[in-house]
Design a protein around this motif. Structure first.
Motif, mmCIF file in Angstrom:
data_model
loop_
_atom_site.group_PDB
_atom_site.id
_atom_site.type_symbol
_atom_site.label_atom_id
_atom_site.label_comp_id
_atom_site.label_asym_id
_atom_site.label_seq_id
_atom_site.Cartn_x
_atom_site.Cartn_y
_atom_site.Cartn_z
ATOM 1 N N ARG A 172 -3.643 12.077 5.387
ATOM 2 C CA ARG A 172 -4.341 12.214 4.104
ATOM 3 C C ARG A 172 -5.809 12.605 4.291
ATOM 4 O O ARG A 172 -6.325 13.467 3.573
ATOM 5 N N ARG A 209 2.234 3.747 7.581
ATOM 6 C CA ARG A 209 1.100 3.704 6.652
ATOM 7 C C ARG A 209 -0.182 4.223 7.315
ATOM 8 O O ARG A 209 -0.919 5.017 6.730
ATOM 9 N N GLN A 229 3.477 6.487 -9.400
ATOM 10 C CA GLN A 229 2.380 6.585 -8.426
ATOM 11 C C GLN A 229 1.787 5.220 -8.064
ATOM 12 O O GLN A 229 0.892 5.130 -7.218
ATOM 13 N N TYR A 230 2.270 4.164 -8.701
ATOM 14 C CA TYR A 230 1.709 2.827 -8.461
ATOM 15 C C TYR A 230 1.832 2.439 -6.992
ATOM 16 O O TYR A 230 2.884 2.591 -6.377
ATOM 17 N N LYS A 231 0.741 1.913 -6.417
ATOM 18 C CA LYS A 231 0.756 1.462 -5.032
ATOM 19 C C LYS A 231 0.945 -0.049 -4.984
ATOM 20 O O LYS A 231 0.199 -0.800 -5.606
ATOM 21 N N GLN A 239 1.053 -3.925 -3.936
ATOM 22 C CA GLN A 239 0.076 -4.832 -3.360
ATOM 23 C C GLN A 239 0.801 -6.023 -2.742
ATOM 24 O O GLN A 239 1.923 -6.369 -3.129
ATOM 25 N N ASN A 270 8.306 5.700 -3.228
ATOM 26 C CA ASN A 270 8.679 5.756 -1.809
ATOM 27 C C ASN A 270 9.353 4.457 -1.361
ATOM 28 O O ASN A 270 10.305 4.462 -0.571
ATOM 29 N N HIS A 318 0.180 8.051 7.949
ATOM 30 C CA HIS A 318 0.062 8.780 6.685
ATOM 31 C C HIS A 318 -1.392 8.861 6.227
ATOM 32 O O HIS A 318 -1.815 9.871 5.653
ATOM 33 N N GLU A 319 -2.139 7.800 6.473
ATOM 34 C CA GLU A 319 -3.552 7.817 6.110
ATOM 35 C C GLU A 319 -4.310 8.853 6.948
ATOM 36 O O GLU A 319 -5.194 9.557 6.437
ATOM 37 N N ARG A 336 0.805 -1.226 0.000
ATOM 38 C CA ARG A 336 0.000 0.000 0.000
ATOM 39 C C ARG A 336 0.842 1.283 0.000
ATOM 40 O O ARG A 336 0.312 2.366 0.171
ATOM 41 N N GLN A 337 2.144 1.154 -0.196
ATOM 42 C CA GLN A 337 2.960 2.366 -0.351
ATOM 43 C C GLN A 337 3.311 2.538 -1.825
ATOM 44 O O GLN A 337 3.339 1.578 -2.588
ATOM 45 N N ARG A 338 3.564 3.771 -2.219
ATOM 46 C CA ARG A 338 3.914 4.059 -3.604
ATOM 47 C C ARG A 338 5.272 3.452 -3.937
ATOM 48 O O ARG A 338 6.156 3.389 -3.100
#
Length: 321
Positions: free
Chosen positions: A166, A159, A55-57, A59, A22, A162-163, A17-19
């Protein structure tokens, strides 16, 4: 110059779930961000044998191919934990458990290295805690700004926190000393900010309709002769947001060497103030493990307290904080 090895990494639940950009910054320590962006956009980094965007997260279970990358030796810096500035960080810790660490960051210390700065707080903490597998900044403070700084000790904590940032569940409060009498009716500043990078690498932010939305709430804490102590609560988290929004209203912050007023600084010369009067006093958030809402507070340092006490002796206080 040395070259990293080809890496094939299977993403765990702690990394998901992180880019991708990053993720790569943590995997390729010392590699500049622009190089990471370049190897992703050129397709040298593959996820499940496919090209992806920066920007891909990631999985759970993704298989990431990280190509060999050249790293300049100058990026590898030895940090001595005997240095007073680094060793003193142990005395700045407000709170610590298995999931996070909270500091009362001193003014004049960058949160991370870069732009001519050999190391910052995060690099210093890693040197102090070599046994720690994970230490990452949750958010940032300007170099001259002091106060509450939150650091995650687990990828899962980072994570979750950061959420909260956001979706704006995390609340930050700052104290600032500004020029003139702040009007009590000025409770919110909502103007867009545009960041420019000068050739020197210095970041300068301006109010500009082409910029990103920015919103800050202000309340008056205390009035002095030709100055006001205000509380600022940023809704968004743009670079230099509070400093530029204060300037926009005609009330620059004391000793702001980028957006301030030299004449105002001269008025305060007898108070002993010699640094930006901007301090992150409180940070409110949900604990990443328990979910309990907690409030972390950082007291003002001696310089800021001394300045306020002298101002109080010279003037009639309209409101105590």
């Amino acid at each position: 110059m040395h070259k990293t090895q080809l890496q094939l990494v299977t993403i765990t639940s702690d990394q998901a779930r992180q880019r991708i950009d990053n993720f790569l910054r943590n995997q390729l320590k010392g590699v500049p961000k622009n190089m990471i962006y370049r190897i992703v956009t050129k397709g040298e980094v593959r996820v499940n044998k496919k090209r992806i965007k920066p920007q891909y997260k990631l999985q759970l279970g993704d298989k990431v191919r990280i190509p060999p990358v050249n790293i300049a030796q100058r990026n590898k810096i030895f940090i001595s934990i005997k240095t007073n500035k680094i060793a003193s960080l142990n005395y700045c810790i407000i709170f610590e458990d298995d999931y996070l660490l909270v500091l009362n960051k001193p003014s004049g210390t960058a949160v991370h290295g870069g732009s001519g700065i050999k190391f910052g707080i995060i690099e210093a903490l890693r040197a102090l805690r070599p046994e720690s597998c994970f230490l990452e900044l949750v958010h940032r403070l300007d170099r001259e700004t002091s106060g509450v700084l939150l650091i995650a000790k687990k990828r899962s904590s980072l994570r979750i926190l950061h959420e909260q940032l956001r979706i704006r569940e995390m609340r930050k409060d700052y104290l600032a000393l500004v020029h003139h009498q702040w009007p009590s009716y000025c409770k919110v500043v909502k103007v867009p900010l545009l960041k420019n990078i000068l050739q020197s690498g210095q970041r300068v932010v301006q109010v500009n309709t082409l910029g990103k939305p920015a919103e800050t709430y202000f309340t008056v804490e205390e009035y002095f002769d030709n100055a006001t102590l205000i509380k600022a609560r940023p809704v968004t988290g743009r670079t230099h947001q509070i400093r530029v929004h204060a300037l926009y209203t005609g009330h620059p912050i004391a000793f702001d060497n980028r957006y301030g007023d030299r004449q105002f600084d001269l008025l305060l010369k007898d108070t002993g103030l010699n640094r930006l009067f901007l301090h992150a006093t409180t940070l409110s958030f949900k604990h990443p493990n328990t979910g309990k809402f907690i409030v972390m507070k950082a007291p003002l340092d001696h310089t800021l307290n001394y300045c306020l006490n002298l101002l109080r002796k010279k003037t009639y206080t309209l409101k105590e904080f």
